[in-house]
Write an enzyme that holds these catalytic residues in place. Structure first.
Site, PDB file in Angstrom:
ATOM      1  CB  THR A 208      -0.814  -0.055   1.161  1.00 14.37           C
ATOM      2  OG1 THR A 208      -0.188  -0.215   2.509  1.00 14.37           O
ATOM      3  CG2 THR A 208      -1.898  -0.925   0.977  1.00 14.37           C
ATOM      4  N   GLY A 212      -1.722   7.597   0.472  1.00 11.56           N
ATOM      5  CA  GLY A 212      -2.004   9.027   0.748  1.00 11.56           C
ATOM      6  C   GLY A 212      -1.843   9.901  -0.312  1.00 11.56           C
TER       7      GLY A 212
END
Length: 264
Positions: A208, A212
């Site tokens: 991941t 953001g």
């Protein structure tokens, strides 16, 4: 025939040598979503799947020159900021973007996926007082909420309290990312009056890196494409969820999300 110029989006952030986050993730996201991405590099990192081995700020005059060059000639329909590292760099960016006036998405990057600090402690106050009041949307994760406001989010019921604390710092909208809470991930978007919750399935994928950065860049891209803030966030969430689902291993640590998942 003259080709149509796509909407233009500027990212002001740090470079990730591993290609998963920062400037590299921003530009990949912008390409995937059909806008023309441009960059102002504020810092350079030595970074891979295992972490950040070091970072070096660019001189403030170099950051200002990049901003003047891009905004003075090409212009932008939206701007996204990420890693700005130091108080002086935050000030330079805020001065330029405050005078420019395009929609601004602020990702208040304080720490990397691996826990490495990317913002000097003394720069937090400058982000709060100089940059956040300019933001159309600010996109903190739960650690960044606590860093900025002192509010600790321990459950979904705390998301609105966190958002209200962030809004007190001046942005038009706060998007509180709840992905690190137990259960199915829920993000909360509010301007203090209207409230929108974005739920997604919990994906079993550890790769991941860059989530953001990718989300904030996607929001900026959709704002440039004409969406309002709730619409931009909703479409950005759909894109990021697909990118996380297709995140792939790289090196010996945490791999990146797949920015090109729609093409594979």
């Amino acid at each position: 025939m003259t080709a149509l110029t796509p909407p233009r989006v500027l990212t002001v952030a740090g470079s990730d040598s591993g290609g998963g986050a920062g400037i590299q993730a921003d530009l990949k996201t912008m390409l995937a979503l059909g806008v023309h991405g441009m960059s102002v590099i504020a810092a350079v990192t030595a970074q891979n799947s295992l972490g950040v081995q070091g970072y070096w700020e660019l001189p403030p005059e170099a950051v200002r020159a990049q901003l003047d060059s891009v905004l003075g000639d090409i212009g932008a329909q939206a701007v996204k900021t990420g890693m700005l590292a130091s108080p002086r760099l935050v000030e330079v960016v805020a001065e330029s973007l405050g005078a420019y006036g395009a929609p601004l998405v602020v990702d208040p990057v304080g720490v990397s996926k691996h826990g490495d600090p990317l913002l000097a402690p003394e720069a937090v106050e400058t982000v709060k007082t100089r940059l956040l009041p300019l933001a159309t949307v600010v996109t903190p994760n739960l650690w960044e909420v606590e860093q900025l406001t002192g509010v600790k989010v321990e459950g979904e019921d705390d998301l609105r309290r966190a958002a209200d604390a962030v809004l007190e710092l001046g942005p038009a909208w706060a998007l509180i990312k709840g992905g690190h809470l137990p259960g199915e991930p829920v993000d909360l978007l509010t301007d203090g009056t209207s409230e929108h919750r974005f739920a997604a399935e919990r994906l079993d994928n550890r790769h991941t890196h860059g989530t953001g950065c990718t989300l904030a860049s996607a929001v900026a891209s959709y704002l440039a494409l004409g969406e309002d803030v709730p619409g931009a966030v909703g479409r950005a969430k759909e894109y990021v969820t697909g990118a996380i689902r297709q995140g792939f291993p790289l090196g010996d640590g945490i791999g990146p999300v797949d920015h090109a998942w729609r093409w594979r």
